[in-house]
Design a protein around this motif. Structure first.
Motif, PDB file in Angstrom:
ATOM      1  N   GLN A  62       0.806  -1.230   0.000  1.00 35.09           N
ATOM      2  CA  GLN A  62       0.000   0.000   0.000  1.00 35.09           C
ATOM      3  C   GLN A  62       0.831   1.268   0.000  1.00 35.09           C
ATOM      4  O   GLN A  62       0.321   2.349  -0.251  1.00 35.09           O
ATOM      5  N   MET A  63       2.113   1.147   0.351  1.00 36.30           N
ATOM      6  CA  MET A  63       2.932   2.357   0.443  1.00 36.30           C
ATOM      7  C   MET A  63       3.017   3.026  -0.919  1.00 36.30           C
ATOM      8  O   MET A  63       3.003   2.361  -1.941  1.00 36.30           O
ATOM      9  N   PRO A  64       3.122   4.367  -0.925  1.00 43.02           N
ATOM     10  CA  PRO A  64       3.258   5.040  -2.209  1.00 43.02           C
ATOM     11  C   PRO A  64       4.546   4.618  -2.901  1.00 43.02           C
ATOM     12  O   PRO A  64       5.618   4.696  -2.317  1.00 43.02           O
ATOM     13  N   ALA A  65       4.407   4.124  -4.130  1.00 39.52           N
ATOM     14  CA  ALA A  65       5.581   3.757  -4.901  1.00 39.52           C
ATOM     15  C   ALA A  65       5.813   4.855  -5.921  1.00 39.52           C
ATOM     16  O   ALA A  65       5.107   4.937  -6.921  1.00 39.52           O
ATOM     17  N   GLY A  66       6.748   5.733  -5.617  1.00 41.75           N
ATOM     18  CA  GLY A  66       7.050   6.823  -6.541  1.00 41.75           C
ATOM     19  C   GLY A  66       7.531   6.225  -7.837  1.00 41.75           C
ATOM     20  O   GLY A  66       8.522   5.515  -7.852  1.00 41.75           O
ATOM     21  N   GLY A  67       6.813   6.476  -8.893  1.00 45.54           N
ATOM     22  CA  GLY A  67       7.173   5.888 -10.175  1.00 45.54           C
ATOM     23  C   GLY A  67       7.127   6.918 -11.257  1.00 45.54           C
ATOM     24  O   GLY A  67       7.968   7.790 -11.323  1.00 45.54           O
ATOM     25  N   ASP A  68       6.097   6.851 -12.035  1.00 44.27           N
ATOM     26  CA  ASP A  68       6.085   7.703 -13.204  1.00 44.27           C
ATOM     27  C   ASP A  68       4.883   8.619 -13.206  1.00 44.27           C
ATOM     28  O   ASP A  68       3.746   8.179 -13.229  1.00 44.27           O
ATOM     29  N   ALA A  69       5.152   9.905 -13.204  1.00 43.74           N
ATOM     30  CA  ALA A  69       4.074  10.872 -13.247  1.00 43.74           C
ATOM     31  C   ALA A  69       3.356  10.812 -14.593  1.00 43.74           C
ATOM     32  O   ALA A  69       2.246  11.296 -14.736  1.00 43.74           O
TER      33      ALA A  69
ATOM     34  N   ALA B   3       1.961   8.481 -15.999  1.00 44.36           N
ATOM     35  CA  ALA B   3       0.759   7.656 -15.970  1.00 44.36           C
ATOM     36  C   ALA B   3      -0.477   8.530 -16.039  1.00 44.36           C
ATOM     37  O   ALA B   3      -1.527   8.123 -16.528  1.00 44.36           O
ATOM     38  N   ILE B   4      -0.330   9.746 -15.567  1.00 48.14           N
ATOM     39  CA  ILE B   4      -1.410  10.712 -15.533  1.00 48.14           C
ATOM     40  C   ILE B   4      -1.991  10.947 -16.927  1.00 48.14           C
ATOM     41  O   ILE B   4      -3.188  11.112 -17.099  1.00 48.14           O
TER      42      ILE B   4
ATOM     43  N   ILE C  67      -4.527   8.417 -17.752  1.00 48.32           N
ATOM     44  CA  ILE C  67      -5.770   8.605 -17.003  1.00 48.32           C
ATOM     45  C   ILE C  67      -6.601   9.706 -17.649  1.00 48.32           C
ATOM     46  O   ILE C  67      -7.808   9.553 -17.862  1.00 48.32           O
ATOM     47  N   VAL C  68      -5.955  10.805 -18.010  1.00 45.09           N
ATOM     48  CA  VAL C  68      -6.665  11.908 -18.654  1.00 45.09           C
ATOM     49  C   VAL C  68      -7.332  11.409 -19.934  1.00 45.09           C
ATOM     50  O   VAL C  68      -8.490  11.710 -20.218  1.00 45.09           O
TER      51      VAL C  68
ATOM     52  N   VAL D 121     -10.404   9.414 -19.137  1.00 44.21           N
ATOM     53  CA  VAL D 121     -11.483  10.298 -18.698  1.00 44.21           C
ATOM     54  C   VAL D 121     -12.109  10.986 -19.912  1.00 44.21           C
ATOM     55  O   VAL D 121     -13.331  11.060 -20.055  1.00 44.21           O
TER      56      VAL D 121
END
Lengths: 334, 124
Positions: free
Chosen positions: B91-98, B100-101, B104-105, B108
């Motif tokens: 569950q911890m935040p896995a800093g990866g790749d922004a 991915a946003i 998602i856009v 949507v």
């Protein structure tokens, strides 16, 4: 989009965005953070290396950036082997902390506020931060490195992803940072103190060096804190524990005794001094130290059972066959 | 000194040394433990460090870490970090790749397009 455009007709849209990002938290301008703290109005650590991230590798890239700035060059590709979790497509904070520590540097996790963050940057250290981007149920966690700020223009400068010099409005940065609990870490040379030190955080980081057998570095860090806070017992306790771990029982005993002069009721120091004395062959004095210390403990002392076990262990050990060493006669209970 | 005499000395020393591990030594209180005791934030962990270590090892392997690298990665974590990871690694935040946003856009936008809220994709 132009991130640095200001005011004008776009103001309502920008304001709405900021409100969305920042929630109901009011944002004060950066000069109100830097001004009273005596920080320079603008700083940019231009010499900080830049490692553009490849796919999902912002953790290794950001880590390589702060390590490089601290004089420990490492490629993001090699760091990926140390911190990347393929199925999570990212890196976790404890492994980043461990990777810094493995290089003999002190991973100090900052208190999460802009003032502390900028104080580190102003002291010449780039800061690795975690940001939460994305929307609602689709978070995107991102590591970046803060290398500068400009309080006059309300901007924060980062090495981020594939951008060597990303400038974000302070409010936007702070909104993404606050949604990641304002996590931030610097890589300190052992012996150097953070610009604003929270002693408990600092000691916790140093104890990590100690627990992973980086004894020389841990001692340098404890000693720096002992110099800065001469009346705090815990930095000296840490330094004494390092001596004990190295088997330097005479030096450890001397340091534990000094801790007890500062804090006579500190259970850990009572326990460990008794053990050091026992190792030196001074069984009688060890038992007297425990006896004397027991009366000084706080009523709710959580380490009481440990002291009881230590007492039992020393009592069970046979007295030295040929008498106690001459050294013991020179030492005193207090 | 003959070889046999040397051997006798060596064996005598070895026998004498046998005694030392028998000496029960008390435990030292580590700095981390002292810190937790002094701030009364004692780790009420029910999970032992050894168990946490094993769990982290398994989870790392399950998450695709090269088995040859798992041991070294686990070895450099502190007990506290091991417990944190054992509890919350998934569950911890896995800093990866922004980036991915962007995906998602796009999703949507497609949903909005399909339900007719917007009309930005050319229809043929």
């Amino acid at each position: 989009m132009s991130r640095v455009s200001r005011g004008g007709r776009r103001f309502p849209a920008v304001a709405a965005t900021l409100l969305l990002l920042a929630g109901c938290a009011g944002h004060s301008r950066l000069v109100e953070t830097t001004g009273p703290a005596g920080l320079p109005p603008q700083v940019e650590l231009t010499a900080t290396p830049f490692h553009p991230q490849s796919d999902q590798q912002c953790g290794p890239a950001a880590l390589a950036t702060v390590l490089g700035a601290a004089g420990h060059d490492a490629s993001p590709a090699s760091l990926s082997q140390e911190i990347f979790l393929p199925a999570r497509q990212g890196s976790l904070q404890p492994e980043i902390v461990a990777a810094i520590r493995t290089r003999g540097l002190l991973p100090y996790e900052l208190e999460g506020d802009l003032g502390t963050l900028f104080a580190e940057v102003a002291a010449g250290r780039p800061v690795l931060v975690l940001q939460r981007q994305g929307f609602g149920p689709w978070p995107a966690w991102h590591y970046a490195v803060v290398v500068g700020y400009d309080a006059t223009r309300d901007l924060v400068t980062l090495r981020s992803g594939t951008r060597e010099r990303l400038q974000l409005r302070a409010a936007v940065f702070d909104a993404t940072w606050s949604r990641a609990d304002r996590w931030a870490v610097v890589a300190l040379e052992p012996g150097a103190l953070p610009a604003r030190t929270d002693l408990t955080r600092y000691l916790r980081a140093t104890a990590g060096l100690e627990a992973t057998q980086r004894y020389e570095e841990a001692r340098a860090a404890y000693d720096a804190a002992a110099t800065q806070w001469p009346y705090e017992p815990l930095p000296r306790l840490g330094s004494a524990n390092v001596e004990a771990a190295l088997g330097h029982w005479r030096e450890a005993e001397r340091k534990y005794a000094a801790v007890l002069r500062l804090a006579p009721g500190l259970a850990a120091a009572i326990n460990n001094r008794a053990e050091a004395l026992s190792r030196l062959g001074c069984r009688t004095l060890a038992l007297r130290v425990l006896d004397d210390g027991a009366a000084r403990l706080a009523p709710d002392e959580p380490l009481r059972p440990t002291l009881t076990r230590t007492l039992a262990a020393i009592e069970a050990s046979p007295p030295p066959a040929d008498g106690e060493p001459a050294l013991c006669a020179q030492l005193q209970v207090r | 000194m003959s070889f046999r005499k040397g051997l006798v000395y060596a064996l005598c020393l070895a026998v004498l040394n046998l005694g030392s591990p028998m000496m029960a030594h008390a435990e030292l209180v580590g700095t981390m433990q002292a810190l937790e005791a002094s701030t009364r934030t004692q780790d009420l962990a029910t999970v032992s460090a050894a168990l946490a270590r094993e769990q982290v090892r398994e989870q790392m392997t399950a998450l695709g870490v090269d088995p040859a690298a798992v041991e070294a990665r686990v070895a450099r974590l502190t007990d506290t970090e091991l417990r944190t990871l054992a509890d919350r690694m998934d569950q911890m935040p896995a800093g990866g790749d922004a980036l991915a946003i962007v995906g998602i856009v796009f999703i949507v936008l497609i949903i909005l397009e399909v339900v007719g809220v917007i009309d930005i994709f050319k229809k043929t």
